[in-house]
Design an enzyme around this catalytic site. Structure first.
Site, PDB file in Angstrom:
ATOM      1  N   LYS A  79       0.836  -1.217   0.106  1.00 47.91           N
ATOM      2  CA  LYS A  79      -0.089   0.298  -0.028  1.00 47.91           C
ATOM      3  C   LYS A  79       0.680   1.253  -0.158  1.00 47.91           C
ATOM      4  O   LYS A  79       1.985   1.280   0.719  1.00 47.91           O
ATOM      5  CB  LYS A  79      -0.892   0.227   1.233  1.00 47.91           C
ATOM      6  N   SER A 154      -9.914   1.661   2.830  1.00 49.39           N
ATOM      7  CA  SER A 154      -9.104   2.371   2.081  1.00 49.39           C
ATOM      8  C   SER A 154      -7.981   1.838   1.355  1.00 49.39           C
ATOM      9  O   SER A 154      -7.370   1.941   0.141  1.00 49.39           O
ATOM     10  CB  SER A 154      -8.217   3.469   2.480  1.00 49.39           C
ATOM     11  N   SER A 178     -10.244  -0.486   7.011  1.00 47.33           N
ATOM     12  CA  SER A 178      -9.636  -0.130   5.752  1.00 47.33           C
ATOM     13  C   SER A 178      -8.708  -1.364   5.426  1.00 47.33           C
ATOM     14  O   SER A 178      -8.440  -1.451   4.288  1.00 47.33           O
ATOM     15  CB  SER A 178      -8.897   1.024   5.901  1.00 47.33           C
TER      16      SER A 178
END
Lengths: 486, 98
Positions: A79, A154, A178
């Site tokens: 990420k 997210s 997330s």
């Protein structure tokens, strides 16, 4: 290439150590898959192909000289929120464009120490603020199960890449869901460990009392392997917990006879899709068949969690994001004086949702409103924590859905922020209480979209959750990869 | 109405954000909606409840005061949008009379 997508990291590592495959071959395999499929999915912000092949070559050399790292030669997606030395780290924001960290986050260093291969940077909601990855300032990631739908957020890039087989596994971050929510909507495994279990040093901060790092993987076994690598105390993060880390893989395959599973009645009210409810019921039955006992419990303050969370997280975000001032790194717009420069830089660099949260967070902390909002929310947070303390007197783990619905359509909730916020209703209480939670695939709905089961544990009880999740995964075989990406 | 346009503009100023007029309208409407939802917390009696700032109790961690390598000045200013030598360059902060 062998049937890599259905293999665990442990199995793949054995092939690498026996030299049946090389890390360069394995890395090339994933880079080719990314080239083939990521045009549709847009999970990666940036593929670091050359860098990956260099790391793979080094891993092969280490293997040749007897190296044994737990992730030696294993290609992972990252990420885009972890500071990584020499690699642009953007948090999917224009304000961090061009930022190249001079150091590694602790998590990145740990992955490097075990020999991982860095495939690329995965898309996310800007500064991890969102539930659909639509708030990325670069691109919209699609759900591999249905390209017209969101992958969750997210960590949507991490979940989509893992589900479509565009990496062996990935890491994400979870502030209000997330990791677990995108894992659930993309049909993969995602764990948010106990607050403080994994060091946050070098993680770009969103809400510091809630943020936690964790793995997104195709199997519970891989989750255990990744946890073995990333968990543990770090003097660089003063909130990291100075407790020893168990070998999580040792809990794979242990039975759950006598385990007490709490079912909170507040999570099974209206608003839950029929198919989600159906799969939850059969999951509960499965655990009972495996020797667990089911206990009815109550978490009475659940309905207040979303309001509490969005006061606390925006307050913390407004403070954390003050650092983007056009001076130290990232974007700068010119202004007539320093305040004007700040305002113009932040106007241009931040997206809609980030600005919304800065304004809301500044408001709830401002003089005259602090007591009514921030202080009130901090007190309700105590009540939510206490709910869990009480519930864990009668149960060892708690079982809930991850999300009341399966993946929604791209664009569906973009004009209604409150509706978007409410999609995290089942994951948020876990962050407020600092507890560990894991999302495990438990079936598909009638549209063919994945449904996720959430297991919540006591603080630092990740091993027991992995044990229960592994039993479930073994019995309830769910497709992890959509047909077209096999 | 919980907040009006003037409050949104003022709070944006505190948060050092410039906003376009249409953004001020949009955020005013959206924040009213969100703040109204947050008022549901007022239904709860929290008298006598201690606030939580960290869910897992955090004790002050101390470490030995050892001399260690740190970031070099070059590394620390590597990403500066504007700099003079090894210093960050910013617009004037104190006004100078001509």
């Amino acid at each position: 290439m062998k049937d890599i997508l259905n293999m665990t990291i442990i199995q793949t590592r054995e092939l690498l150590l026996k030299k049946e495959i090389s890390s360069v071959e394995l890395t090339t395999y994933f880079l080719e898959r990314i080239k083939q499929y990521d045009g549709d999915i847009s999970a990666y912000i940036k593929v670091t192909g050359e860098h990956a092949l260099k790391m793979a070559k080094e891993a092969d050399e280490k293997i040749a000289s007897g190296g044994k790292g737990q992730l030696l030669g294993i290609p992972l997606g990252i990420k885009d929120i972890y500071c990584t030395k020499g690699i642009e780290t953007t948090c999917a924001s224009q304000i961090l464009r061009g930022f190249v960290p001079p150091y590694d986050a602790t998590v990145i260093r740990k992955l490097k120490d075990e020999g991982f291969v860095h495939l690329g940077r995965l898309n996310m909601d800007e500064f991890a603020m969102g539930s659909s990855t639509e708030n990325s300032s670069f691109q919209t990631t699609k759900n591999p199960w249905d390209l017209s739908r969101i992958p969750g957020g997210s960590s949507g890039g991490s979940a989509a890449a893992t589900a479509a087989g565009l990496c062996m596994a990935s890491i994400g971050t979870d502030t209000g869901g997330s990791i677990r929510q995108p894992a659930s909507l993309c049909g993969v495994v995602g764990m948010k460990p106990t607050y403080g279990r994994v060091s946050r040093y070098g993680l770009v901060a969103f809400a510091s009392s809630l943020d936690q790092i964790g793995p997104i993987t195709r199997s519970v076994s891989d989750c255990a392997t990744m946890m073995n690598v990333i968990a543990g105390h770090d003097p660089m993060d003063s909130t990291s917990i100075p407790q020893p880390v168990p070998d999580y893989t040792a809990f794979l395959g242990q039975d759950i006879k006598g385990l007490r599973i709490g079912i909170p009645k507040e999570y099974f009210k209206d608003g839950m899709e029929e198919d989600v409810k159906k799969e939850m019921d059969s999951a509960i039955a499965l655990f009972e068949q495996q020797g667990a006992s089911i206990v009815d419990i109550s978490l009475p303050h659940t309905e207040y969690a979303v309001a509490t969370y969005y006061i606390i997280c925006t307050a913390e975000a407004s403070s954390n994001l003050a650092r983007y001032d056009g001076v130290k790194y990232g974007l700068r717009e010119s202004g007539k004086d320093i305040i004007d420069m700040y305002k113009k830089t932040r106007f241009k660099g931040f997206g809609k949702e980030v600005k919304r949260r800065i304004i809301l967070g500044t408001y709830v902390l401002s003089s005259g409103y602090y007591d009514a909002y921030y202080r009130k929310a901090s007190k309700v947070r105590t009540l939510i924590r206490k709910d869990f303390d009480d519930a864990f007197k009668a149960s060892d783990i708690i079982l809930t859905p991850v999300s009341p619905t399966t993946a929604f359509k791209i664009g569906e909730k973009m004009e209604d922020p409150l509706a978007m916020y409410l999609s995290d209703i089942f994951t948020i209480p876990v962050n407020l209480a600092g507890l560990p939670g894991i999302s495990v695939p438990c079936g598909l709905d009638r549209k063919g979209l994945p449904i996720g089961l959430q297991i919540i544990g006591r603080p630092l009880d990740e091993a027991l959750m992995i044990q229960a999740a592994y039993v479930f995964e073994k019995e309830r075989k769910v497709e992890k990869i959509p047909e077209k990406y096999k | 109405m919980k907040i009006n346009k003037e409050v949104v503009e003022y709070v944006a100023h505190l948060g050092r954000l410039a906003l376009e007029p249409h953004e001020i309208d949009m955020y005013t409407a959206q924040l009213n909606n969100i703040l109204e939802y947050m008022d549901t917390l007022n239904a709860l009696d929290t008298g006598g409840v201690e606030p939580t700032s960290h869910a897992i109790p955090v004790t002050c961690m101390l470490r030995d005061d050892l001399v260690k390598d740190s970031f070099t000045v070059e590394d620390s200013t590597l990403n500066a949008p504007e700099k003079i030598g090894s210093s960050f360059k910013v617009p004037p902060i104190i006004e100078v009379e001509e």
